[in-house]
Design a protein around this motif. Structure first.
Motif, PDB file in Angstrom:
ATOM      1  N   LYS A  86      23.184  16.734  -5.167  1.00  0.00           N
ATOM      2  CA  LYS A  86      24.206  17.675  -5.627  1.00  0.00           C
ATOM      3  C   LYS A  86      25.168  17.006  -6.587  1.00  0.00           C
ATOM      4  CE  LYS A  86      27.752  16.774  -2.131  1.00  0.00           C
ATOM      5  NZ  LYS A  86      28.692  17.324  -1.160  1.00  0.00           N
ATOM      6  N   MET A  87      25.274  15.664  -6.508  1.00  0.00           N
ATOM      7  CA  MET A  87      26.228  14.961  -7.352  1.00  0.00           C
ATOM      8  C   MET A  87      25.748  14.930  -8.796  1.00  0.00           C
ATOM      9  SD  MET A  87      26.835  11.914  -9.071  1.00  0.00           S
ATOM     10  CE  MET A  87      25.727  10.687  -8.386  1.00  0.00           C
ATOM     11  N   HIS A  88      24.531  14.442  -9.016  1.00  0.00           N
ATOM     12  CA  HIS A  88      24.085  14.257 -10.400  1.00  0.00           C
ATOM     13  C   HIS A  88      23.283  15.431 -10.949  1.00  0.00           C
ATOM     14  CE1 HIS A  88      20.145  13.207  -8.725  1.00  0.00           C
ATOM     15  NE2 HIS A  88      20.696  12.212  -8.033  1.00  0.00           N
ATOM     16  N   LYS A  89      22.621  16.205 -10.084  1.00  0.00           N
ATOM     17  CA  LYS A  89      21.855  17.379 -10.510  1.00  0.00           C
ATOM     18  C   LYS A  89      20.851  17.045 -11.612  1.00  0.00           C
ATOM     19  CE  LYS A  89      25.652  20.497  -9.301  1.00  0.00           C
ATOM     20  NZ  LYS A  89      26.511  19.409  -8.752  1.00  0.00           N
ATOM     21  N   CYS A  90      20.245  15.883 -11.514  1.00  0.00           N
ATOM     22  CA  CYS A  90      19.396  15.352 -12.581  1.00  0.00           C
ATOM     23  C   CYS A  90      18.115  14.794 -11.981  1.00  0.00           C
ATOM     24  CB  CYS A  90      20.155  14.274 -13.351  1.00  0.00           C
ATOM     25  SG  CYS A  90      19.183  13.402 -14.599  1.00  0.00           S
ATOM     26  N   SER A  91      16.977  15.419 -12.283  1.00  0.00           N
ATOM     27  CA  SER A  91      15.729  14.968 -11.676  1.00  0.00           C
ATOM     28  C   SER A  91      15.328  13.582 -12.166  1.00  0.00           C
ATOM     29  CB  SER A  91      14.614  15.987 -11.938  1.00  0.00           C
ATOM     30  OG  SER A  91      14.413  16.179 -13.320  1.00  0.00           O
ATOM     31  N   ARG A  92      15.695  13.210 -13.397  1.00  0.00           N
ATOM     32  CA  ARG A  92      15.384  11.864 -13.874  1.00  0.00           C
ATOM     33  C   ARG A  92      16.078  10.815 -13.004  1.00  0.00           C
ATOM     34  NH1 ARG A  92      14.059  11.109 -19.400  1.00  0.00           N
ATOM     35  NH2 ARG A  92      14.140   8.863 -18.939  1.00  0.00           N
ATOM     36  N   LEU A  93      17.338  11.053 -12.692  1.00  0.00           N
ATOM     37  CA  LEU A  93      18.080  10.108 -11.862  1.00  0.00           C
ATOM     38  C   LEU A  93      17.537  10.128 -10.437  1.00  0.00           C
ATOM     39  CD1 LEU A  93      21.964   9.687 -12.020  1.00  0.00           C
ATOM     40  CD2 LEU A  93      20.532   8.803 -10.197  1.00  0.00           C
ATOM     41  N   GLY A  94      17.227  11.322  -9.934  1.00  0.00           N
ATOM     42  CA  GLY A  94      16.683  11.425  -8.587  1.00  0.00           C
ATOM     43  C   GLY A  94      15.357  10.698  -8.441  1.00  0.00           C
ATOM     44  N   LYS A  95      14.493  10.816  -9.432  1.00  0.00           N
ATOM     45  CA  LYS A  95      13.206  10.121  -9.378  1.00  0.00           C
ATOM     46  C   LYS A  95      13.405   8.613  -9.427  1.00  0.00           C
ATOM     47  CE  LYS A  95       9.720  12.088 -11.628  1.00  0.00           C
ATOM     48  NZ  LYS A  95       8.956  12.770 -12.705  1.00  0.00           N
ATOM     49  N   LEU A  96      14.419   8.168 -10.143  1.00  0.00           N
ATOM     50  CA  LEU A  96      14.741   6.745 -10.177  1.00  0.00           C
ATOM     51  C   LEU A  96      15.164   6.264  -8.790  1.00  0.00           C
ATOM     52  CD1 LEU A  96      14.998   4.404 -12.261  1.00  0.00           C
ATOM     53  CD2 LEU A  96      17.396   5.059 -12.513  1.00  0.00           C
ATOM     54  N   GLN A  97      15.958   7.075  -8.080  1.00  0.00           N
ATOM     55  CA  GLN A  97      16.381   6.704  -6.732  1.00  0.00           C
ATOM     56  C   GLN A  97      15.202   6.622  -5.776  1.00  0.00           C
ATOM     57  OE1 GLN A  97      19.353   9.909  -6.644  1.00  0.00           O
ATOM     58  NE2 GLN A  97      20.949   8.364  -6.286  1.00  0.00           N
ATOM     59  N   VAL A  98      14.291   7.578  -5.877  1.00  0.00           N
ATOM     60  CA  VAL A  98      13.111   7.564  -5.006  1.00  0.00           C
ATOM     61  C   VAL A  98      12.224   6.364  -5.343  1.00  0.00           C
ATOM     62  CG1 VAL A  98      11.011   8.820  -4.389  1.00  0.00           C
ATOM     63  CG2 VAL A  98      13.192  10.044  -4.573  1.00  0.00           C
ATOM     64  N   ALA A  99      12.044   6.083  -6.615  1.00  0.00           N
ATOM     65  CA  ALA A  99      11.241   4.924  -7.010  1.00  0.00           C
ATOM     66  C   ALA A  99      11.841   3.623  -6.493  1.00  0.00           C
ATOM     67  CB  ALA A  99      11.118   4.875  -8.534  1.00  0.00           C
ATOM     68  N   GLY A 100      13.163   3.619  -6.308  1.00  0.00           N
ATOM     69  CA  GLY A 100      13.839   2.420  -5.810  1.00  0.00           C
ATOM     70  C   GLY A 100      13.818   2.276  -4.309  1.00  0.00           C
ATOM     71  N   GLY A 101      13.268   3.251  -3.587  1.00  0.00           N
ATOM     72  CA  GLY A 101      13.144   3.120  -2.142  1.00  0.00           C
ATOM     73  C   GLY A 101      13.684   4.267  -1.321  1.00  0.00           C
ATOM     74  N   ALA A 102      14.369   5.239  -1.936  1.00  0.00           N
ATOM     75  CA  ALA A 102      14.895   6.376  -1.179  1.00  0.00           C
ATOM     76  C   ALA A 102      13.753   7.226  -0.647  1.00  0.00           C
ATOM     77  CB  ALA A 102      15.819   7.217  -2.061  1.00  0.00           C
ATOM     78  N   ILE A 103      13.946   7.822   0.539  1.00  0.00           N
ATOM     79  CA  ILE A 103      12.916   8.641   1.168  1.00  0.00           C
ATOM     80  C   ILE A 103      12.725   9.964   0.440  1.00  0.00           C
ATOM     81  CG2 ILE A 103      14.537   9.705   2.806  1.00  0.00           C
ATOM     82  CD1 ILE A 103      10.884   8.714   3.533  1.00  0.00           C
ATOM     83  N   GLY A 104      13.770  10.433  -0.208  1.00  0.00           N
ATOM     84  CA  GLY A 104      13.774  11.712  -0.912  1.00  0.00           C
ATOM     85  C   GLY A 104      15.194  12.006  -1.324  1.00  0.00           C
ATOM     86  N   LEU A 105      15.497  13.289  -1.560  1.00  0.00           N
ATOM     87  CA  LEU A 105      16.840  13.676  -1.969  1.00  0.00           C
ATOM     88  C   LEU A 105      17.400  14.736  -1.040  1.00  0.00           C
ATOM     89  CD1 LEU A 105      16.795  14.084  -5.872  1.00  0.00           C
ATOM     90  CD2 LEU A 105      17.469  12.089  -4.523  1.00  0.00           C
ATOM     91  N   CYS A 106      18.715  14.735  -0.897  1.00  0.00           N
ATOM     92  CA  CYS A 106      19.438  15.878  -0.345  1.00  0.00           C
ATOM     93  C   CYS A 106      19.724  16.857  -1.471  1.00  0.00           C
ATOM     94  CB  CYS A 106      20.770  15.449   0.264  1.00  0.00           C
ATOM     95  SG  CYS A 106      20.645  14.461   1.744  1.00  0.00           S
ATOM     96  N   CYS A 107      19.838  18.116  -1.119  1.00  0.00           N
ATOM     97  CA  CYS A 107      20.193  19.175  -2.055  1.00  0.00           C
ATOM     98  C   CYS A 107      21.253  20.040  -1.394  1.00  0.00           C
ATOM     99  CB  CYS A 107      18.997  20.054  -2.397  1.00  0.00           C
ATOM    100  SG  CYS A 107      17.515  19.141  -2.867  1.00  0.00           S
ATOM    101  N   GLN A 108      22.094  20.653  -2.199  1.00  0.00           N
ATOM    102  CA  GLN A 108      23.105  21.553  -1.656  1.00  0.00           C
ATOM    103  C   GLN A 108      22.680  23.007  -1.770  1.00  0.00           C
ATOM    104  OE1 GLN A 108      25.331  20.167  -0.005  1.00  0.00           O
ATOM    105  NE2 GLN A 108      27.253  21.285   0.070  1.00  0.00           N
ATOM    106  N   THR A 109      21.724  23.278  -2.670  1.00  0.00           N
ATOM    107  CA  THR A 109      21.307  24.656  -2.908  1.00  0.00           C
ATOM    108  C   THR A 109      19.787  24.759  -2.938  1.00  0.00           C
ATOM    109  OG1 THR A 109      21.216  24.460  -5.333  1.00  0.00           O
ATOM    110  CG2 THR A 109      23.364  25.007  -4.351  1.00  0.00           C
ATOM    111  N   VAL A 110      19.316  25.976  -2.764  1.00  0.00           N
ATOM    112  CA  VAL A 110      17.883  26.243  -2.882  1.00  0.00           C
ATOM    113  C   VAL A 110      17.402  25.899  -4.286  1.00  0.00           C
ATOM    114  CG1 VAL A 110      16.140  28.071  -2.830  1.00  0.00           C
ATOM    115  CG2 VAL A 110      17.939  28.007  -1.088  1.00  0.00           C
TER     116      VAL A 110
END
Length: 360
Positions: free
Chosen positions: A49-73
């Protein structure tokens, strides 16, 4: 890393106002949080919900995150369609959202939090209709009063999630948003009191044969304490990646400012100030005041929807660029359609803010 002012001096955004990420600082922040979670054997599920950016989210997952939280559908849909295969909606889902999440669960691992039997049955019906299974978490209210059941009511809802078809009881959520920005001493005390209550709730669930597979929550401001306490199995921090004035001013977090707004000076008719092209539509007023980074020592005052004053001018001239740090990152990001990601030599790459709210 080079001095911040030197790097910003090399950046020439194609338009203003523009949100600019300092890539080196962002990458250091991502690594610091992931390393801290890995050291404790705790999953990191950064909040998208903070960055709302799939490029950044994919970077986080590639770095070891299990996935992402979301605030909305809508955020969940954007992230899954971008290739992020594990998402958790951490806010109450409206009735129209359950069929869409259930359809999404045919493509990826999708979870959601619930705080009522009505929501649980809506989720179950939608999952069965879609031929999918939704991860379902009991949302526990830690005292915010926004959503969630009381801790002593979690067992009844957990049992319902176990019993309903189409749902997989995945654990509990306990997010203390009201603790994240407390000053250090007050935050430590509030966190300790809540953690004792949460530990008791988890014990009661375990005693009832409803041990939560995951205990998810936490945030940027409490992450170190969440990890040390040993109750959370998953951390939902978000703002750590880019930071803002509100978190930075706490003074005890190991993350560097990585997000800045570039604005052009469009009028210099007064000795007291110059006017830039960043007002309420570029910098959300929620939270503390935006901070002027360049010119150093100046302040910012909004002058309407499209403009702001840099006071005093501090050497800023008409046609020049001034740089600010947002007071509150999340709502400011939602005002823009892209980040410009800057390398230390000033080179820029555009990343779409593609998970902003949509009516589609």
């Amino acid at each position: 890393m080079q001095p911040l002012a030197d790097v910003l001096g090399l950046v020439n955004p194609p338009i203003t106002p523009a949100l600019v990420i300092r890539r080196a600082a962002m990458l250091a922040n991502l690594a610091a949080m992931q390393t801290a979670c890995d050291a404790k054997g705790v999953r990191l599920r950064p909040h998208g919900k903070m960055h709302k950016c799939s490029r950044l989210g994919k970077l986080q997952v590639a770095g070891g995150a299990i996935g992402l939280c979301c605030q909305t559908v809508g955020e969940a849909e954007t992230y899954v369609h971008a290739g992020i295969n594990d998402v958790l909606v951490t806010a109450p889902v409206p009735p129209w959202g359950w069929p869409r999440l259930a359809a999404l669960a045919r493509l990826a691992h999708v979870g959601a939090v619930l705080d009522s039997a009505v929501q649980a049955r809506e989720a179950s019906v939608a999952a069965l209709a879609a031929g999918a299974v939704l991860d379902a978490y009991v949302d526990i209210d830690p005292g915010m009063g926004r959503a969630g059941v009381a801790a002593d009511q979690a067992g009844a809802l957990a049992q319902l999630l176990v019993d309903l078809p189409g749902l997989h009881y995945a654990g509990v959520q306990a997010y203390c948003g009201h603790h994240q920005h407390l000053l250090p001493a007050e935050r430590v005390a509030a966190h300790a009191a809540w953690t004792d209550r949460l530990r008791g709730a988890v014990h009661d669930l375990r005693s009832a044969g409803l041990a939560p597979p995951q205990v998810t929550g936490g945030g940027t401001g409490t992450a170190a304490m969440d990890l040390a306490a040993g109750v959370y199995t998953e951390i939902q921090a978000g703002s750590y990646a880019l930071m803002d004035v509100e978190y930075g001013d706490l003074g005890d977090l190991p993350f560097a400012p990585a997000l800045f707004l570039a604005a052009s000076v469009v009028s210099a008719q007064h000795a007291s100030h110059v006017t830039c092209d960043a007002g309420h539509k570029a910098l959300h007023p929620n939270g503390p005041a935006q901070r002027v980074v360049v010119p150093a020592g100046s302040g910012y005052r909004p002058m309407g929807d499209e403009h702001g004053a840099i006071i005093p001018p501090g050497g800023a001239v008409e046609g020049g660029i001034v740089w600010l740090q947002p007071g509150h990152v999340d709502p400011t990001v939602a005002l823009h359609d892209a980040f410009f990601v800057a390398d230390e030599d000033g080179a820029l790459e555009r990343w779409a803010i593609d998970a902003r709210r949509s009516s589609l």
